[in-house]
Structures are given as C-alpha cells and as structure tokens.
Design an enzyme around this catalytic site. Structure first.
Site, PDB file in Angstrom:
ATOM      1  N   CYS A 110     -29.793  33.538  91.931  1.00 55.08           N
ATOM      2  CA  CYS A 110     -30.138  33.017  93.261  1.00 55.08           C
ATOM      3  C   CYS A 110     -29.109  33.490  94.299  1.00 55.08           C
ATOM      4  O   CYS A 110     -27.919  33.188  94.203  1.00 55.08           O
ATOM      5  CB  CYS A 110     -30.171  31.487  93.217  1.00 55.08           C
ATOM      6  SG  CYS A 110     -30.236  30.698  94.836  1.00 55.08           S
ATOM      7  N   GLY A 111     -29.596  34.231  95.290  1.00 60.15           N
ATOM      8  CA  GLY A 111     -28.695  34.741  96.321  1.00 60.15           C
ATOM      9  C   GLY A 111     -28.013  33.643  97.111  1.00 60.15           C
ATOM     10  O   GLY A 111     -26.854  33.773  97.510  1.00 60.15           O
ATOM     11  N   HIS A 112     -28.706  32.536  97.341  1.00 60.35           N
ATOM     12  CA  HIS A 112     -28.117  31.416  98.087  1.00 60.35           C
ATOM     13  C   HIS A 112     -26.964  30.793  97.289  1.00 60.35           C
ATOM     14  O   HIS A 112     -25.948  30.398  97.853  1.00 60.35           O
ATOM     15  CB  HIS A 112     -29.180  30.369  98.386  1.00 60.35           C
ATOM     16  CG  HIS A 112     -30.417  30.941  99.007  1.00 60.35           C
ATOM     17  ND1 HIS A 112     -30.382  31.964  99.909  1.00 60.35           N
ATOM     18  CD2 HIS A 112     -31.730  30.625  98.834  1.00 60.35           C
ATOM     19  CE1 HIS A 112     -31.617  32.264 100.281  1.00 60.35           C
ATOM     20  NE2 HIS A 112     -32.446  31.475  99.639  1.00 60.35           N
ATOM     21  N   CYS A 113     -27.146  30.707  95.982  1.00 62.47           N
ATOM     22  CA  CYS A 113     -26.083  30.179  95.123  1.00 62.47           C
ATOM     23  C   CYS A 113     -24.874  31.108  95.136  1.00 62.47           C
ATOM     24  O   CYS A 113     -23.719  30.657  95.182  1.00 62.47           O
ATOM     25  CB  CYS A 113     -26.592  30.015  93.691  1.00 62.47           C
ATOM     26  SG  CYS A 113     -28.051  28.960  93.521  1.00 62.47           S
TER      27      CYS A 113
END
Length: 536
Positions: A78-81
């Site tokens: 996950c890029g947001h993570c």
C-alpha cells in the site's frame, strides 16, 4: 469513493497549491501470506525503527506490557502505508526519547488475517489505540498523520492542566495564542468529564481546568464556564455550561474550532489547513491584490460583515498575486478580476457571485443572507465548446451544451466526468476513446466527456474523478451511475444491456483522512498505480 478522491474543488486546489507531489502505489503484486507456510512466530516482542512488530502470537503480550499502544494495520504494497511509515517511526522514536508510556506498533494485516478480521480492518492504513490491555474496545485514531506524538501525549497524561492559583492561571492564559480553560465547581462532575474528553481530542490547543472559587471571581464568573482565551479579535470567548443540558462534546468541539479561527482569515500555506478543518459550511472569499492600497481598504467592510455570520460563514481573503494565485482557475478568475467576491457552499461546491457595485458591509451581509435563504442562483462555470465537439467519436461537452445532449430523449448518453490532472482519468482515457470509436456509428448511443474542473452543472454534483453517468433515452431525465470495471468490454456490456450489468462487482473505494490516505484491503496492488491525486 472510488478513483481519485475529489474533495470540493476549492479544497482540491489546495492540494495543488501546498501539498506538492504525492507518492504513488507500487506496481508489484501484493501477496497474502499463507499462515501455514509462514515462519513459526513466538510471543517475543521485536522492533523496527522503534515500532513494535506485532502478530497474533505476541499481540496479547504487547497489550499487557504497554498501557497505551497505538497500532497501525497496514499492507506492505500500500503506497499510503509506505508514505506514513517514516512519520510513524519518527513519532515512535520521539515518544521513546520522552520515556512516554505510549508505544507504537504495527501489524501486517495481509499476513495476519485473524487480527485484521478481529478488529474490523477495512482500509489501509488503519490506526487503533489500545488502552490498559483492553483488546475489545480499541479507540480509532482521530488525529492527523503529522500529529501522532501530540495525540498520544494527550492520552498519556491528564488532558487538562489543573490551575490552582492566580499566578499559575495568568501564566497559562498568556503562554500561547490560544488556550482553553474550563471553570468547574466539581471536577468530578459530568460537565468536567465532557471537558476532559474534548481536551483529549483537540490536541493543538492547551487546556487548563479551574476549581478554586477565587479564580472564578478573578475572571468574573459565577457558574461553570468554558473560556477560550486568544491573542486576537475579541481576546476571550465564554461558553457557559447550561445547568439543565450540561455540556455536549460535539457542540463544544465545534464552538472551540470555530472561535479559534480569526474572524477573517488570510488564505496562506500556514492557514489553509485551519480553514478546512473548521468544517464551516460556507466560505465567503474576497479576492484582492494586496499590492493595491485601494483594494486592501476593502477589507474593512469585509471584516465588518463577518461577525454576523460566525460559525455559518468563514470569511477568507485571497491574494491573487500571492499564495491564492493557484486557485483562481477553479473560480474562473484571473488576477485582473480582482477585487471580486465569491461565496462557496462547501457541501456541494456551489459558487455564488456578488455584484461588484459595492463592497460595503451592508451589501455583503445582504448578499450572504440572500444566498442562505435560497434566493440567489449559483454561478456556474462553463468553457466554450470546441468547434468540432460533436464530430469526434467522444463528444466534448461543456456546461452550456450538457443539458441538450445528456437529456436528449432520443439518445442513450454515456458521460465521463473527469479532471485533467487525475491519474485515474488519464489511465482510462484510451479505453474511453476506443469506446467512442466502437459506438460512433450508433445513432442512439453517444459517448461523451466533460471536464468538471472547468464546467459546473446545476443539478449534478461530481464528488470523485472519474465519475461515469449514463443518461438513458426517453422522458424523465433519468441518470444511472456506472460503478463497475473501467474497460471497454465491460462498458460495452453495460451499454448493450440498456445501462445495467447482470452482476456488478463492488466499487473500489479510497478514503482520505486528514494528512493520511487509506486504501481498501480488497484492492489488488495492480489497481494501486497512482491511487493518490496527482498534485504536480
């Protein structure tokens, strides 16, 4: 909401103006670890960058050893993570260096399905606070990504400082530009407990609490009251506690947020976050050129009108040659249009234009009240249609031409509402063109697109990009939102079936919380390419 998250255009512009380039997702496949093949895990607690690495075998031990444990449930792909990870690690290090009882931990929710299911993880990253070893009622994280340390500090110590004498109280009141002091005759009473609850959430403002009778007298109070002290505007605002109803946490939070703002805000990089986190339903914007003394003088009438609408309308000054220059296109303005006024209704981004004959406080108040009473029609932007707009396979609609095309009773019209900067819109552009080519010779089917950043529609609000709407032929002005896969074959099935699909898969959703994006755990990594808004 699926696709590129589009807040209100006024807020989208801020993303372009101050957030800078966003991080995109990774392309490689994300694997869910088969727990039977995973390495054998013990209850040993180990760390990465001061963050506990948690799984089902050591989770209970972590809860028992740490009174306050904030856990991030994440997916490795996950890029947001990935974007949150360094901020989360820095917060863990700061708390450790302070010898705080607060600890941070993380769980790979793709590998620890049992924990993810137990705590109802529906998006990544999700942060939950576990207190005093309680596993059954974790508290959802409500702060911003950059505010983890302060959020945890408030929960690790009393949320409000006890002020016991006049000198201590005076020093506290003068210590910051904004402070909140609760005056309560019974600190164990219900009203005081609500005050402490609010104090634990509003971590950006120091909270104090007073019980001493002499301090009530010193500040001119005879009954329980919450006082907001500020070094601007009126200097102090009191919120008396209703003896019958007591204090309501949500209402007190709203009042403190509203009155913590200056009566008239200037739109800058430093204030933009405050402006939108206040959740005031209308914004009244004065666009002016600060280099013009004549235009600066218009602020006097603007300020004089502001007090009548506090909490309902936020008054904001936008310098068209400074930080506010980037937002002008989203209002259809240029620097030459200054000075000018616009009122924005935040729930649907409707904009209202005030006649420029006068900038007096009376005229401004009259205009705003007329908008609030529903007596003024919104000002809708529309681009000019290209000369060949209706000869292309994909028809190019603008505000002026939308009605006549979309609600043509002899046509089935499929419209893509997009933003030029939206990466999802760019990704599906080729498929939409191919769809247009496929149906260009069908007399009863029209494939079209509309740039929603340059065109506004009176009865249709677009909340995300791309949004796809189907307008079937016939009377009744019907509209069907398309929520399925964005490929040519699925589009075609939808059209051939009269605007429906036999079985539509659930829409991929992406939500945004202040300072931190989250992704649905059901979203495959291949769908995460450029999930965040393109901000550069």
């Amino acid at each position: 909401m699926r696709g590129c998250r589009a807040r209100l255009v006024w807020l989208l512009v801020l993303s372009l103006a101050w957030l800078g380039p966003a991080l995109g997702g990774e392309e490689e496949d994300g694997e869910v670890v088969d727990e039977e093949e995973a390495e054998v895990l013990s209850d040993e607690l180990r760390e990465e960058d001061s963050v506990l690495v948690l799984h089902e075998h050591n989770f209970d031990r972590a809860l028992s050893e740490h009174r306050l444990l904030l856990v991030e449930f994440y997916a490795p792909w996950c890029g947001h993570c990935q974007r949150l990870a360094p901020t989360f690690a820095r917060a863990a290090t700061v708390l450790r260096n302070e010898s705080s009882p607060a600890q941070l931990g993380k769980v790979d929710a793709t590998a620890q399905a049992a924990l993810a299911n137990e705590f109802g993880i529906t998006s990544y990253p999700t942060l939950k606070l576990f207190r005093d070893g309680n596993r059954t009622h974790p508290l959802a994280y409500t702060g911003r990504a950059a505010g983890i340390v302060r959020w945890m500090q408030r929960r690790a110590s009393p949320s409000a400082t006890l002020l016991q004498d006049a000198a201590t109280a005076a020093a506290f009141v003068s210590s910051q530009d904004l402070v909140v002091v609760g005056f309560f005759k019974d600190l164990e009473g219900e009203a005081a407990q609500v005050f402490y609850e609010v104090a634990s959430e509003l971590v950006d403002v120091p909270f104090g609490v007073v019980k001493a009778a002499e301090l009530f007298q010193a500040y001119g109070l005879s009954a329980d009251t919450v006082c907001l002290f500020k070094k601007f505007d009126e200097g102090r605002t009191d919120f008396p506690v209703d003896p019958a109803r007591g204090l309501d946490a949500a209402e007190l939070t709203r009042l403190l947020r509203v009155h913590s703002l200056e009566l008239v805000m200037e739109f800058t990089n430093e204030t933009s976050d405050e402006i939108f986190s206040a959740k005031i339903p209308h914004h009244m914007l004065l666009f002016l050129n600060k280099s013009s003394s004549a235009q600066l003088a218009l602020q006097d009438g603007f300020r004089a009108a502001a007090g009548s609408f506090r909490g309902e309308v936020l008054f904001v000054v936008v310098d068209v040659t400074g930080f506010g220059a980037d937002v002008l296109p989203f209002f259809g303005l240029t620097p030459a249009d200054a000075p000018t006024l616009r009122l924005v209704k935040m729930e649907n981004n409707r904009k209202y234009r005030m006649d420029q004959d006068t900038f007096s406080d009376t005229a401004i108040r009259t205009f705003i009240q007329a908008v609030l009473d529903g007596k003024v029609k919104p000002h809708l932007m529309s681009a000019e249609p290209p000369e060949d707009w209706d000869t292309r396979p994909v028809k190019v609609l603008v505000g002026k031409t939308f009605e006549q095309v979309a609600f043509d009773e002899t046509k089935n019209v499929f419209v893509k509402f997009y933003a030029p900067w939206c990466s999802h819109c760019q990704a599906m552009a080729a498929a939409w063109e191919e769809l247009g080519e496929r149906y260009k010779d069908h007399e009863d089917i029209v494939i079209a697109e509309l740039d929603s950043t340059a065109n506004e529609l009176e009865n249709i609000t677009i909340n995300g990009f791309p949004t796809l709407h189907y307008f079937p032929a016939g009377p009744g002005r019907k509209m069907v939102e398309y929520k399925s896969a964005r490929d040519v074959e699925t589009f075609s099935k939808f059209l051939e079936n009269g605007g429906t699909l036999p079985e539509e898969p659930p829409a991929v959703s992406e939500t945004e919380i202040p300072g931190m994006l989250t992704t649905s755990p059901d979203t495959p990594p291949s769908e995460l390419k450029n999930r965040e808004e393109k901000r550069s």
